[in-house]
Scaffold this motif. Structure first.
Motif, short mmCIF file in Angstrom:
data_model
loop_
_atom_site.label_atom_id
_atom_site.label_comp_id
_atom_site.label_asym_id
_atom_site.label_seq_id
_atom_site.Cartn_x
_atom_site.Cartn_y
_atom_site.Cartn_z
N HIS A 56 9.06 6.53 2.41
CA HIS A 56 7.68 6.99 2.62
C HIS A 56 7.10 7.29 1.24
CE1 HIS A 56 7.91 7.65 7.07
NE2 HIS A 56 9.20 7.48 6.76
N ILE A 57 6.13 6.49 0.86
CA ILE A 57 5.72 6.42 -0.55
C ILE A 57 4.41 7.15 -0.80
CG2 ILE A 57 5.05 4.84 -2.41
CD1 ILE A 57 7.98 4.59 -1.57
N LEU A 58 4.42 7.90 -1.90
CA LEU A 58 3.17 8.40 -2.49
C LEU A 58 2.99 7.69 -3.83
CD1 LEU A 58 0.77 10.42 -2.64
CD2 LEU A 58 2.35 12.06 -3.71
N ILE A 59 1.89 6.95 -3.95
CA ILE A 59 1.57 6.30 -5.23
C ILE A 59 0.79 7.29 -6.09
CG2 ILE A 59 0.15 4.51 -6.33
CD1 ILE A 59 0.77 2.68 -3.96
N ILE A 60 1.19 7.42 -7.35
CA ILE A 60 0.50 8.30 -8.30
C ILE A 60 0.10 7.48 -9.52
CG2 ILE A 60 0.83 10.24 -9.93
CD1 ILE A 60 0.58 11.33 -7.17
N ASP A 61 -1.15 7.61 -9.96
CA ASP A 61 -1.54 6.97 -11.22
C ASP A 61 -2.65 7.79 -11.88
OD1 ASP A 61 -1.27 5.15 -13.26
OD2 ASP A 61 -2.13 3.47 -12.18
N GLY A 67 0.26 7.78 1.10
CA GLY A 67 -0.96 8.17 0.42
C GLY A 67 -0.95 7.76 -1.04
N ILE A 68 -2.11 7.95 -1.66
CA ILE A 68 -2.33 7.56 -3.05
C ILE A 68 -3.01 8.73 -3.76
CG2 ILE A 68 -3.54 5.96 -4.60
CD1 ILE A 68 -3.59 4.06 -1.98
N GLY A 69 -2.41 9.19 -4.84
CA GLY A 69 -3.00 10.27 -5.62
C GLY A 69 -3.41 9.74 -6.99
N ILE A 70 -4.69 9.83 -7.28
CA ILE A 70 -5.23 9.36 -8.56
C ILE A 70 -5.79 10.57 -9.30
CG2 ILE A 70 -7.08 7.97 -9.62
CD1 ILE A 70 -4.88 6.23 -8.42
N ALA A 71 -5.55 10.63 -10.61
CA ALA A 71 -6.13 11.73 -11.37
C ALA A 71 -7.65 11.53 -11.49
CB ALA A 71 -5.48 11.82 -12.75
N GLY A 85 -13.28 0.13 -7.05
CA GLY A 85 -11.87 0.17 -6.68
C GLY A 85 -11.55 1.16 -5.58
N GLY A 86 -12.07 2.37 -5.70
CA GLY A 86 -11.78 3.41 -4.71
C GLY A 86 -12.34 3.08 -3.34
N GLN A 87 -13.57 2.54 -3.33
CA GLN A 87 -14.20 2.20 -2.06
C GLN A 87 -13.41 1.13 -1.30
OE1 GLN A 87 -18.09 0.48 -2.44
NE2 GLN A 87 -18.57 0.74 -0.26
N GLY A 142 -8.46 1.57 4.65
CA GLY A 142 -7.84 2.58 5.51
C GLY A 142 -6.76 3.41 4.84
N TYR A 143 -6.58 3.23 3.55
CA TYR A 143 -5.55 4.02 2.87
C TYR A 143 -6.08 5.41 2.57
CZ TYR A 143 -3.16 -0.42 2.26
OH TYR A 143 -2.55 -1.62 2.49
N ARG A 144 -5.15 6.34 2.55
CA ARG A 144 -5.49 7.73 2.26
C ARG A 144 -5.44 7.93 0.76
NH1 ARG A 144 -2.42 12.66 5.24
NH2 ARG A 144 -3.23 14.37 3.97
N LEU A 145 -6.59 8.07 0.17
CA LEU A 145 -6.70 8.14 -1.29
C LEU A 145 -7.25 9.50 -1.69
CD1 LEU A 145 -7.00 7.01 -4.20
CD2 LEU A 145 -9.14 5.93 -3.47
N GLU A 146 -6.51 10.21 -2.50
CA GLU A 146 -6.93 11.53 -2.98
C GLU A 146 -7.06 11.49 -4.50
OE1 GLU A 146 -7.84 14.09 -1.27
OE2 GLU A 146 -7.10 13.66 0.77
N SER A 147 -8.29 11.36 -4.96
CA SER A 147 -8.57 11.39 -6.40
C SER A 147 -8.99 12.81 -6.75
CB SER A 147 -9.69 10.42 -6.74
OG SER A 147 -9.34 9.11 -6.35
N LEU A 148 -8.36 13.38 -7.77
CA LEU A 148 -8.66 14.78 -8.09
C LEU A 148 -10.03 14.93 -8.73
CD1 LEU A 148 -5.22 16.16 -9.29
CD2 LEU A 148 -6.17 16.00 -6.98
#
Lengths: 200, 200
Positions: free
Chosen positions: A119-124, A149-153, A161-163, A169-175
């Motif tokens: 179960h992957i969380l992508i971070i970049d 999910g995907i966590g972007i700083a 890209g984000g849109q 349908g991916y869960r993207l959380e950009s801080l």
């Protein structure tokens, strides 16, 4: 305003080419204490999903991913970039076109380290046109792992890209999502987010 | 035997080309809990010197350096690699010849992030012929910073990089020094070190 937005306002520099430089704390010199606070925020936002592994891509994603992984207590895998075609059959690969650098890189992750049980969380660190991220998503898909999910700083909200990722349908959380920035005045406008960020 | 030597014996693989692969915990998938224990060991070994900044080089050094920096409570700066000549005048640069990849890379560190006031600990994952390390030392020297020490995870003691660095008078602490390894039997012999390593 969350801690990363505050830091961008304080130490980010918009250079002559309308590029936001955050190299004093994010992607050349690295403020590891800040990374830990970012990790705690992602841990809060992804508290409802099981994460078994964090996936990132070299080079500047690695530092953030490692510190964030301490909050989730899971290992990190980083995708390697290569300009050459790798002939080893034991790798997941994806082609990543960089508009910035006008070249195509191959990214690679060993099949040993990603599988259907993960179960992957992508971070970049950055999301602009999203090419690198699309490559990472492809790798997760090839592994039949679950992308939680995907966590972007820092997301450049004025690029698409984000849109695209959210449309898919991916869960993207950009801080921090930058709506606009003005090199002449130094003004940076962040997209308002619904999350309640922790107070400093 | 310290914690890293034990892990190498357990999970390191000597492949057909007599190369030690540690990609399951060090330089592709990363065991961040192990990195923290390595950081505590370096903190113990360098307890007598003031460290203001950790310097490493992309890509696989970054993760170790970030976790180790938490033990020293200092920021990390990573040197960037580039095949092209950088024309910006605000960079310290060094040429690094890679025998493995048969190419020359330039490494770069912004002058903003290293100066005479800094006391540097260099951290990297591998030391073989020492070319990358020599480039990092050159960068520290150009900045007129003080090089307090060098922490390497795995030193290949059968190549001469470590000996050159020690001959030059630098304080080099490699957590695991491999004297010899045998692909046929899988046998790895570590150099005996005088340090009292913490027990597991």
């Amino acid at each position: 305003m969350n801690i990363l937005e505050e830091r961008i306002r304080k130490d980010g520099i918009i250079n002559d080419n309308q590029v936001l430089k955050v190299d004093s704390f994010l992607n050349h010199q690295m403020d590891v204490a800040l990374f830990k606070q970012m990790g705690e925020e992602w841990k809060r936002r992804f508290a409802d999903v099981p994460i078994t592994k964090i996936l990132t891509i070299e080079a500047s994603g690695i530092g953030i991913a490692c510190i964030v992984s301490e909050c989730f207590n899971v290992p990190v895998v980083f995708a390697k970039k290569s300009r050459t075609i790798n002939i080893e059959g034991d790798m997941y690969t994806a082609q990543v076109e960089s508009f910035t650098h006008k070249c195509t890189n191959q990214i690679m992750v060993s099949k040993k380290f990603l599988g259907p049980e993960d179960h992957i969380l992508i971070i970049d660190d950055f999301l602009a046109n999203g090419c690198a991220l699309q490559g990472l998503i492809s790798v997760v898909s090839q592994a039949h792992a679950t992308l939680e999910g995907i966590g972007i700083a820092i997301e450049k909200g004025f690029q698409n890209g984000g849109q695209i990722i959210r449309n898919l349908g991916y869960r993207l959380e950009s801080l921090a999502i930058i709506e606009s920035m003005d090199g002449a005045t130094g003004q940076i406008t962040f997209r308002k987010q619904h999350h309640t960020a922790p107070q400093k």
